[in-house]
Design a protein around this motif. Structure first.
Motif, PDB file in Angstrom:
ATOM      1  N   ALA A 117       1.542   3.244   5.890  1.00  0.00           N
ATOM      2  CA  ALA A 117       2.038   4.027   4.856  1.00  0.00           C
ATOM      3  C   ALA A 117       1.969   5.620   5.034  1.00  0.00           C
ATOM      4  CB  ALA A 117       1.322   3.554   3.572  1.00  0.00           C
ATOM      5  N   GLY A 142       4.838   5.648 -10.411  1.00  0.00           N
ATOM      6  CA  GLY A 142       3.746   5.357  -9.939  1.00  0.00           C
ATOM      7  C   GLY A 142       2.496   5.977 -10.627  1.00  0.00           C
ATOM      8  N   ALA A 151       0.578   8.925  -0.904  1.00  0.00           N
ATOM      9  CA  ALA A 151       1.127   9.761  -1.301  1.00  0.00           C
ATOM     10  C   ALA A 151       0.399  11.002  -1.206  1.00  0.00           C
ATOM     11  CB  ALA A 151       1.596   9.767  -2.947  1.00  0.00           C
ATOM     12  N   LEU A 168       6.114  10.281   0.013  1.00  0.00           N
ATOM     13  CA  LEU A 168       5.444   8.975  -0.450  1.00  0.00           C
ATOM     14  C   LEU A 168       6.026   8.125   0.492  1.00  0.00           C
ATOM     15  CD1 LEU A 168       3.961   7.361  -2.676  1.00  0.00           C
ATOM     16  CD2 LEU A 168       6.577   6.801  -3.561  1.00  0.00           C
ATOM     17  N   SER A 205      -1.060   6.453  -8.669  1.00  0.00           N
ATOM     18  CA  SER A 205      -1.373   7.482  -7.566  1.00  0.00           C
ATOM     19  C   SER A 205      -1.485   9.035  -8.286  1.00  0.00           C
ATOM     20  CB  SER A 205      -0.215   7.534  -6.882  1.00  0.00           C
ATOM     21  OG  SER A 205       0.026   6.362  -5.880  1.00  0.00           O
ATOM     22  N   ALA A 237       5.110   3.693   2.137  1.00  0.00           N
ATOM     23  CA  ALA A 237       4.757   2.571   1.659  1.00  0.00           C
ATOM     24  C   ALA A 237       4.905   1.546   2.639  1.00  0.00           C
ATOM     25  CB  ALA A 237       5.504   2.317   0.569  1.00  0.00           C
ATOM     26  N   THR A 292       0.991  -1.390   0.010  1.00  0.00           N
ATOM     27  CA  THR A 292       0.130   0.178  -0.172  1.00  0.00           C
ATOM     28  C   THR A 292       0.954   1.307   0.103  1.00  0.00           C
ATOM     29  OG1 THR A 292      -1.749  -1.018   1.186  1.00  0.00           O
ATOM     30  CG2 THR A 292      -1.747   1.182   1.203  1.00  0.00           C
ATOM     31  N   LYS A 293       0.543   2.076  -0.769  1.00  0.00           N
ATOM     32  CA  LYS A 293       1.306   3.383  -1.125  1.00  0.00           C
ATOM     33  C   LYS A 293       0.557   4.654  -0.705  1.00  0.00           C
ATOM     34  CE  LYS A 293       4.149   1.184  -4.675  1.00  0.00           C
ATOM     35  NZ  LYS A 293       4.656   1.358  -6.024  1.00  0.00           N
TER      36      LYS A 293
END
Length: 464
Positions: free
Chosen positions: A55, A403, A16, A26, A406, A28, A13-14
Motif C-alpha cells: 500500500a 474513509g 494515506a 492514497l 484514515s 491500497a 490495507t490502505k
C-alpha cells in the motif's frame, strides 16, 4: 506537515498521505482471508506487513520521504498469537470468525456490564476461550495477542503495544481498566496518542519513510471514524461498508448497559457507544450477483422504487442478526414477496431493513439526534442516503472522504506530535440531504409493521 496513516481494515490495507490541507495520496493492497471450515475465517499475519509495504509503495516516493509521523487505524477483533519475539504461532483469527459460538457462555452472565462488550462469537475473549479448550498449545509459554496494527507497529519499532480503544473491545479488560481472564496476553496498553517509538532502519526502508520517524499508536476503527466525521451524541456516525455497517455515538461518560450496544474507550477521551449491524454491503452485493447486476446499478434501480418497496419487507440479517437483536441463528428474510416484485424491489426492501435496524439502535443510544454523519461506501450511494434520511427523519451529512478511519488516524497522529488538525479542513462536508416528506410518512407506518415481523422472527428462533 505530512502524515502517513495506515488503515488495517477487513479485506485491505490502505495507506494515506495527509497534509494540513487534506489528502495528498492514497494506496491500497488486498488481504485475502481463508475459510478452512464453515464459520472459520483466518488470515496470514505476515500479510498484514506485506500489504502495508504494498500500500505504501503506491504512494509517491518523494512524499513518503518527507513525513513527520506514522499513525494507525486498526481492526479490533482480529488477532494472531505471537511469541514475545513477534513470531506468529498459527494463522490469525479474523473478526468475522464464528468458531467460538459454543464458548460464549463461558464469558459469564455479567460480561457486558463488566466490560461494555456484548458477548458474541466474534469477541476476542470468546475466541481465546475456544483456543484454551481446542488448541491450548498455542497459548503455552511467553505469548502475546497482536492485531494487525499491533504486529505492524512491532515490526516498525520493536515495541509491542495495544491502545486503550482496541484493548477495551477485546473483553479482556473491565470498563475501569482492570484485567480479566486472558488480559495477561495483551501487550503494553498505551494511550492512542502515545509515541510507540522511532521507526527502525530496515522497516523504514521497506516503507520508504525516514528512519526514526515517530510511530503513533493510533486507535480502533470506530474510535477513528467518529473523529474523522466530527461525530457527537447529537450527530452520530452511521457507517455502510462492504464488510461492516454500524452506528457509533461518542459520549463523555460510561453510559448504562444497553442490551445489544457495545461501549468502548474513545481515542481522545470519553467513550463510544457502538451498534454493529449485519454487513449490508455484503447483502446487497450478494443480491446483485444473483441478479447478474453490478451492485451500484441495482442500487440505482432501487432508488427509483417508491418507499416501502410495494409492501415488501426485508430482515437484512446477512450472516445473523446483530444489533440490537444479537441472534446469530437469524438470516436474511423477505416477507410479503409476490410475483409483482422485481430485484429492484428486493434491493429497496433490503436497504430499508438496514435503515430500520440503524434507527432502532439510534433510539437506544442517541435520543437527541439532530443529524446523521455518514461514512463508508454508503456515503456516496443515493439510495442509502435517501432511505436512511427518511427512516430517521433527519438530515444526513456526507463528507469528501468516505474513509473516515484514515482521517481520524491523521487527527490522532497530529495530536501526538503537537498539531491540532481540523476534521472540517481534512474532510470537508460534501453533501447534505434532507428527508423527503413522503418517505418520512411511508416509513413511520412501515416501521411498525417491520418491528412486528422482526420480533416475531426473533421470538420464533428463540422459542426453538
Amino acid at each position: 506537515m505530512k502524515l502517513l496513516t495506515i488503515e488495517l481494515g477487513s479485506g485491505a490495507t490502505k495507506a494515506a498521505l495527509w497534509s494540513d490541507d487534506g489528502l495528498v495520496a492514497l494506496g491500497a493492497a488486498r488481504i485475502e482471508a481463508e475459510h478452512p471450515r464453515p464459520g472459520w475465517v483466518e488470515e496470514d499475519p505476515e500479510a498484514w506487513w506485506t500489504s502495508t509495504i504494498s500500500a505504501c509503495d503506491a504512494l509517491p516516493a518523494d512524499e513518503r520521504r518527507a513525513i513527520d509521523a506514522v499513525g494507525f487505524s486498526a481492526r479490533r477483533e482480529t488477532f494472531a498469537v505471537v511469541t514475545t519475539a513477534g513470531e506468529p504461532i498459527g494463522p490469525a483469527i479474523a473478526s468475522s470468525d464464528r468458531r467460538a459460538g459454543d464458548d460464549v457462555s463461558a464469558l459469564g452472565v455479567d460480561f457486558q456490564v463488566l466490560t461494555g462488550v456484548v458477548p458474541d462469537a466474534g469477541t476476542v475473549a470468546a475466541k481465546l476461550a475456544w483456543m484454551r479448550r481446542a488448541e491450548p498449545e498455542r497459548l503455552e509459554g511467553p505469548r502475546w495477542i497482536l492485531g494487525p496494527r499491533g504486529l505492524v507497529a512491532f515490526r516498525l519499532t520493536g515495541r509491542a503495544i495495544i491502545d486503550t480503544s482496541v484493548a477495551s473491545r477485546t473483553g479482556l479488560l473491565a470498563l475501569d481498566g482492570a484485567g480479566l481472564e486472558g488480559a495477561e496476553l495483551l501487550p503494553e496498553v498505551v494511550a492512542s496518542t502515545a509515541v510507540v517509538g522511532g521507526s527502525l532502519p530496515e522497516p523504514s526502508a521497506a516503507l520508504g519513510i525516514p528512519p526514526e520517524t515517530p510511530v503513533i499508536a493510533g486507535a480502533g476503527d470506530r474510535a477513528c471514524e467518529v473523529l474523522g466525521v466530527a461525530a457527537t451524541d447529537a450527530r452520530p456516525l452511521v457507517l455502510w461498508d462492504a464488510a461492516a455497517t454500524s452506528v457509533s455515538v461518542p459520549v463523555g461518560h460510561v453510559p448504562p448497559a444497553i442490551p445489544g450496544i457495545v461501549v468502548t474507550r474513545g481515542a481522545l477521551g470519553g467513550y463510544v457507544m457502538e451498534a454493529d449491524l449485519s454487513p449490508a454491503g455484503s447483502a446487497l452485493s450478494w443480491l446483485a450477483q444473483l441478479a447478474g447486476r453490478r451492485p451500484e446499478d441495482l442500487a440505482a434501480e432501487a432508488d427509483a422504487v417508491d418507499a416501502g418497496a410495494a409492501g415488501l419487507l426485508a430482515l437484512a440479517w446477512f450472516g445473523g442478526a446483530r444489533a440490537p437483536w444479537w441472534e446469530p441463528r437469524a438470516g436474511l428474510t423477505f416477507a410479503g414477496l409476490s410475483a409483482a416484485h422485481t430485484t429492484a424491489h428486493l434491493a429497496r426492501a433490503l436497504v430499508e431493513g438496514v435503515a430500520f435496524d440503524a434507527v432502532r439502535c439510534l433510539d437506544r443510544t442517541s435520543p437527541n439526534v439532530v443529524e446523521l454523519a455518514l461514512a463508508g461506501e454508503g456515503a456516496s450511494m443515493p439510495l442509502w442516503r435517501h432511505v436512511l434520511a427518511g427512516a430517521a427523519n433527519r438530515q444526513v451529512v456526507a463528507r469528501r472522504h468516505r474513509g473516515a478511519a484514515s482521517v481520524g488516524a491523521a487527527i490522532i497522529a497530529g495530536r501526538a506530535i503537537g498539531l491540532e488538525l481540523d476534521p472540517d479542513r481534512l474532510n470537508p462536508v460534501a453533501d447534505r440531504e434532507h428527508p423527503f416528506d413522503s418517505d418520512v410518512v411511508a416509513y413511520a407506518n412501515l416501521r411498525m409493521r417491520h418491528e412486528m415481523v422482526a420480533r416475531a422472527t426473533i421470538g420464533g428462533i428463540a422459542g426453538h
